[in-house]
Structures are given as structure tokens and as C-alpha cells.
Design a protein around this motif. Structure first.
Motif, PDB file in Angstrom:
ATOM      1  N   ARG A   1       0.829  -1.209   0.000  1.00  0.00           N
ATOM      2  CA  ARG A   1       0.000   0.000   0.000  1.00  0.00           C
ATOM      3  C   ARG A   1       0.865   1.261   0.000  1.00  0.00           C
ATOM      4  O   ARG A   1       0.532   2.260  -0.650  1.00  0.00           O
ATOM      5  N   THR A   2       1.965   1.236   0.718  1.00  0.00           N
ATOM      6  CA  THR A   2       2.828   2.415   0.759  1.00  0.00           C
ATOM      7  C   THR A   2       3.497   2.654  -0.587  1.00  0.00           C
ATOM      8  O   THR A   2       3.637   3.803  -1.033  1.00  0.00           O
TER       9      THR A   2
ATOM     10  N   ALA B   1      11.567   8.464  -5.390  1.00  0.00           N
ATOM     11  CA  ALA B   1      12.811   8.058  -4.730  1.00  0.00           C
ATOM     12  C   ALA B   1      12.509   7.260  -3.471  1.00  0.00           C
ATOM     13  O   ALA B   1      13.206   6.272  -3.156  1.00  0.00           O
ATOM     14  N   TRP B   2      11.480   7.655  -2.714  1.00  0.00           N
ATOM     15  CA  TRP B   2      11.060   6.856  -1.566  1.00  0.00           C
ATOM     16  C   TRP B   2      10.608   5.463  -2.011  1.00  0.00           C
ATOM     17  O   TRP B   2      10.875   4.468  -1.334  1.00  0.00           O
ATOM     18  N   PHE B   3       9.934   5.410  -3.144  1.00  0.00           N
ATOM     19  CA  PHE B   3       9.489   4.122  -3.696  1.00  0.00           C
ATOM     20  C   PHE B   3      10.696   3.207  -3.960  1.00  0.00           C
ATOM     21  O   PHE B   3      10.681   2.022  -3.595  1.00  0.00           O
ATOM     22  N   ALA B   4      11.727   3.738  -4.597  1.00  0.00           N
ATOM     23  CA  ALA B   4      12.900   2.922  -4.920  1.00  0.00           C
ATOM     24  C   ALA B   4      13.606   2.430  -3.650  1.00  0.00           C
ATOM     25  O   ALA B   4      14.008   1.260  -3.568  1.00  0.00           O
TER      26      ALA B   4
ATOM     27  N   MET C   1      -5.095   0.628  -4.927  1.00  0.00           N
ATOM     28  CA  MET C   1      -5.183   0.039  -3.589  1.00  0.00           C
ATOM     29  C   MET C   1      -5.952  -1.275  -3.600  1.00  0.00           C
ATOM     30  O   MET C   1      -5.639  -2.212  -2.865  1.00  0.00           O
ATOM     31  N   LEU C   2      -6.974  -1.364  -4.414  1.00  0.00           N
ATOM     32  CA  LEU C   2      -7.691  -2.642  -4.534  1.00  0.00           C
ATOM     33  C   LEU C   2      -6.795  -3.732  -5.109  1.00  0.00           C
ATOM     34  O   LEU C   2      -6.854  -4.893  -4.684  1.00  0.00           O
TER      35      LEU C   2
ATOM     36  N   MET D   1      -0.499  11.646   1.603  1.00  0.00           N
ATOM     37  CA  MET D   1       0.798  11.855   2.238  1.00  0.00           C
ATOM     38  C   MET D   1       0.588  11.991   3.744  1.00  0.00           C
ATOM     39  O   MET D   1      -0.446  12.504   4.192  1.00  0.00           O
ATOM     40  N   THR D   2       1.570  11.521   4.524  1.00  0.00           N
ATOM     41  CA  THR D   2       1.525  11.649   5.976  1.00  0.00           C
ATOM     42  C   THR D   2       2.210  12.945   6.418  1.00  0.00           C
ATOM     43  O   THR D   2       2.905  13.601   5.625  1.00  0.00           O
TER      44      THR D   2
END
Length: 458
Positions: A126-127, A186-189, A320-321, A163-164
Motif C-alpha cells: 500500500r505504501t 525516490a522513496w518508492f525505490a 489500492m484494490l 501523504m503523511t
């Protein structure tokens, strides 16, 4: 909302497009009616001024001016300038649509390669998808007026759940003069690399697949930003606009119904108060310019602009599904309807002749009056298209030796059976074994079967 009329034109029929002429939303009438009314009012004002205010001398001057404007206004290449401009704008419009970042490929790869049905695995998937959708929201917020109105500040994005608060702090902490839509990617990688270390991603091939889909997604976000940054050169847009407006300014004077220059033209001259063909020309050319104005930037709030907010909602829900509810959620495996029945019984609607080629049912008929020509029976020589190898060389040498032996036997038989008179009557040996020399040539060159076997051995 984008105006769709695809169902109305699904089938070509009489007057099919005529039903679309009476629609208001997304029509050319809605875009052009203000300019059309202004043109009609100006034309009517000049016509009244010419007919009712000017004296005879002033009317003659106006008539010469009208003929001059009508003559030289035709030199403006309206069709070429507008046609090329709208073509370039349409290609740009379609390129922007195809560059819209859709997460479908990425969510399939994440759902199939980031394993784990526990809370940690679910959180990772999910993230990852939330980071991808956050990147598209940031890039659309900077190019689309609709998305900007929906998310005027970054706190609104946090409130929407993309976003948090901690991620917002990290985004603001990194200083950059340029757009920071690439930070969530970049966070994804980094998170994908961490999932590989934890064993959630089984091997490096799966990680490579994740990174490839991420790069494709990032390239589309970048392409949207560059489309917004690099526009069609302003010079060309100004040329088109000036050409259209100047042409119809001259038409306001040049298309007036003035007195004919020669008295003989009175018989064919019509004094109409409403310039029907000039109004149609304005409708076509000015409408053409409005089309270019409409599609040059489809991220506005026009009727036919892209529904960016709807696309954002669709992407976050579907992604998300796919990575959460659909992960490892398979239906029961059952035998299909044609498990036993090999002859598939298709519905009657699809039972149509299958196209097998235009010459499949062709029949070749011979004319009864003409006799069929005899087909020449020529001896086919085997041709080897492959390079000669050692095996082929050995086979040729062997055939050559056999051919030399045959030639020596043939010479002995001929010397024994030939008569001194050298008559043309063939010998019994030649009748039983014709074309001995041809057989030798076949052995020397190799028959098609022999060459096929040699090629298979290679």
C-alpha cells in the motif's frame, strides 16, 4: 466533464452527424457565439454607416476602399496557416493524453512480486502504491487548474490521505529550486530495496521489474511537466491569431454590398443586407482557431479538457484494490465448460464464415475452346544455399568417384554395343537405361533428397 458522443455515432446512418449539431455543451456555438455576435454587430454598423450617413462622394471613396480590401484580403493564406497550427496542436493534445501516468502496470507488478499476507507485507504494498499516486498528484497539481483548486496547499494533500505528516516534513526539509514531484518516487525505490533485503521481493529479477515499471511511470510524469513547460512557440500562435483577426477586419469593409463598379453589372448584382457566405466563412475559420485554442492546453476547465480529479480518484482506488484486497485473492479453480467437449460450441451470434484469405475460394477454369498447353518437364537441380562444409565436400567427392566409375562402364558398353555404321537406332542398353549421362550429373550435383539429408546433418 468531457463530452462523449461515441454512442451516437456507433453506426453510420442517414443524418447521423446531424443529431450532434443541436448539442450545446462542448459545441462550437458555445465557444464562438461571443465573437460571432461582435462580428455581426460591427458589420451591421458599417453597413448602416455606408447606406444612411455617407454622402455620394464619401460613398464612392468607401466603395473603392471596399473593393481594394476585398481584393488583397484573399492573399492571406488562411487555410495553410490554420491547418498546420491545428495539426500541431492536435498532436500535442494526444501526446499529453498518452503521457498521463496510469498506475495499472505498476500495481500489477507490485501485487505479484511483493509477497506477504501479514500486516508488514500489506503495509509495504500500500505504501509503494501511495508513493506512486502521490507523485502524480504533485505533478498534476502544478499543471492542472482543477487539481490546484482541489489541493491549494500541501496540507490538503495530507488531509486527503496521499501523504503523511512526517512525509510532508521530509518533503519541505529538502530544499530545491525545482519541482519536487520526483521525491515520492525516490522513496518508492528505497522502500523496494528494503523489501528485497527483507525477502518480500524474492529475487533481483523481480526487483528489476519493479524498477523498470517505476521508471516508465516517472518518465510519464516528467513528460507531462515538460509539455506544460515547453509550449508551441509563441511566435506561431501570434501569427495565426493576427492572420485570422486581420482577415476578418478587412472583411468587415471588403464584404460590404456596395454599388457595382461598371453599369453593366447591375443586372447580376444583388444588394443583400445579410452576408450569408461571409458569416459562414467567419464561422469556419474562427471556429478552427477556437479548436486550436481549446486543445493546446487540455488541463484547464473547458468542457472537453481532461478530468484530472476523476483520474486521480480512479487511480488511487484501483491501485489500492489491486495491491491489497486482490493480493492472493483467487477464485476457486474449476474445470471450464470445454474441459471434455473438444468441439467448442460457440454462441450463434459468432457463427460467421471465417476469413481465410481473398484467394481461398478462387476456382481456376480452363477455356473449353483452347487446348491446355503442355507444361514443360524440366529437370530440377538441387541448389544448396548453405556454405559448403567438410561433410558436403566428402559427399561431393564420393559422388564424383561414383560418376567416374559410371562413365568408364558406359564407355565399355558403348564400344561393345555400337555398330560401325553409326546408325541412329538406339541400342538396347540405351533403351533400358536412358540418360545415363544425366544420372551421372545428378550424382555429381546431388539430388534434392541427398542435399536435404546433408543439410540436416549440418
Amino acid at each position: 466533464m468531457t463530452v462523449s458522443y461515441t454512442l451516437k455515432v456507433a453506426n453510420a446512418k442517414f443524418g447521423g452527424f446531424s443529431k450532434l449539431l443541436f448539442r450545446w455543451k462542448g459545441s462550437i456555438y458555445k465557444l464562438l457565439y461571443r465573437e460571432f455576435l461582435v462580428f455581426c454587430l460591427l458589420y451591421g454598423f458599417i453597413s448602416i454607416l455606408y447606406r444612411c450617413v455617407l454622402n455620394n462622394t464619401q460613398q464612392e471613396v468607401f466603395e473603392r476602399l471596399a473593393r481594394h480590401c476585398n481584393k488583397f484580403a484573399k492573399l492571406i493564406p488562411m487555410s495553410f496557416v490554420l491547418g498546420f497550427y491545428v495539426t500541431q496542436a492536435f498532436q500535442r493534445w494526444w501526446g499529453q493524453y498518452t503521457s498521463f501516468p496510469l498506475p495499472d502496470n505498476l500495481m500489477m507488478v507490485i501485487s505479484g512480486n511483493v509477497h506477504g499476507t501479514d500486516e508488514r507485507g500489506r503495509l509495504l504494498r500500500r505504501t509503494l502504491m501511495r508513493y506512486a499516486n502521490l507523485s502524480s498528484v504533485l505533478i498534476l497539481r502544478s499543471i492542472s487548474t482543477r487539481v490546484r483548486k482541489r489541493f491549494p496547499t500541501l496540507e490538503d494533500i495530507v488531509e486527503a490521505g496521499f501523504m503523511t505528516t512526517d512525509e510532508l516534513k521530509k518533503l519541505n526539509h529538502l530544499y530545491s529550486d525545482f519541482n519536487k514531484y520526483w521525491m515520492p518516487l525516490a522513496w518508492f525505490a528505497n522502500l523496494a530495496s528494503q523489501a528485497r533485503k527483507e525477502g518480500r521481493v524474492k529475487d533481483d529479477i523481480a526487483l528489476r521489474l519493479l524498477m523498470d515499471e517505476l521508471n516508465n511511470y516517472r518518465s510519464k510524469c516528467s513528460m507531462l511537466f515538460h509539455y506544460d513547460w515547453i509550449s508551441i512557440p509563441l511566435v506561431y500562435t501570434q501569427v495565426v491569431t493576427v492572420a485570422v483577426y486581420s482577415f476578418f477586419m478587412f472583411c468587415l469593409i471588403g464584404r460590404q454590398f456596395v454599388k457595382p463598379e461598371k453599369p453593366d453589372e447591375d443586372k447580376i448584382h444583388l444588394d443583400l443586407y445579410v452576408p450569408i457566405f461571409t458569416l459562414l466563412e467567419f464561422f469556419f475559420y474562427a471556429g478552427w482557431l477556437k479548436v486550436g485554442e481549446l486543445i493546446i492546453n487540455p488541463f484547464g476547465e473547458d468542457d472537453d479538457d481532461f478530468e484530472t480529479n476523476q483520474l486521480i480518484d480512479r487511480n488511487i482506488q484501483v491501485s489500492m484494490l489491486a495491491v491489497d484486497d486482490m493480493h492472493q485473492n483467487l477464485p476457486l479453480l474449476e474445470k471450464d465448460k470445454y474441459w471434455v467437449d473438444k468441439g467448442h460450441s460457440y454462441p450463434s451470434a459468432t457463427m460467421k464464415p471465417v476469413f481465410m484469405g481473398s484467394t481461398h475460394d478462387m476456382r481456376i477454369l480452363e477455356d473449353d475452346n483452347e487446348e491446355p498447353l503442355p507444361t514443360p518437364k524440366t529437370q530440377m537441380l538441387a541448389i544448396n544455399v548453405w556454405p559448403t562444409t567438410n561433410k558436403v565436400k566428402k559427399q561431393k567427392n564420393k559422388n564424383l568417384q561414383q560418376c567416374l566409375c559410371c562413365r568408364s562402364k558406359c564407355k565399355g558398353e558403348r564400344s561393345r554395343l555400337e555398330q560401325p555404321s553409326k546408325s541412329s537406332i538406339p541400342s538396347p542398353l540405351q533403351q533400358q537405361h536412358p540418360t545415363i549421362q544425366h544420372v551421372c550429373q545428378d550424382k555429381l550435383l546431388g539430388s534434392p533428397e541427398t542435399m536435404g539429408q546433408v543439410n540436416q546433418e549440418q
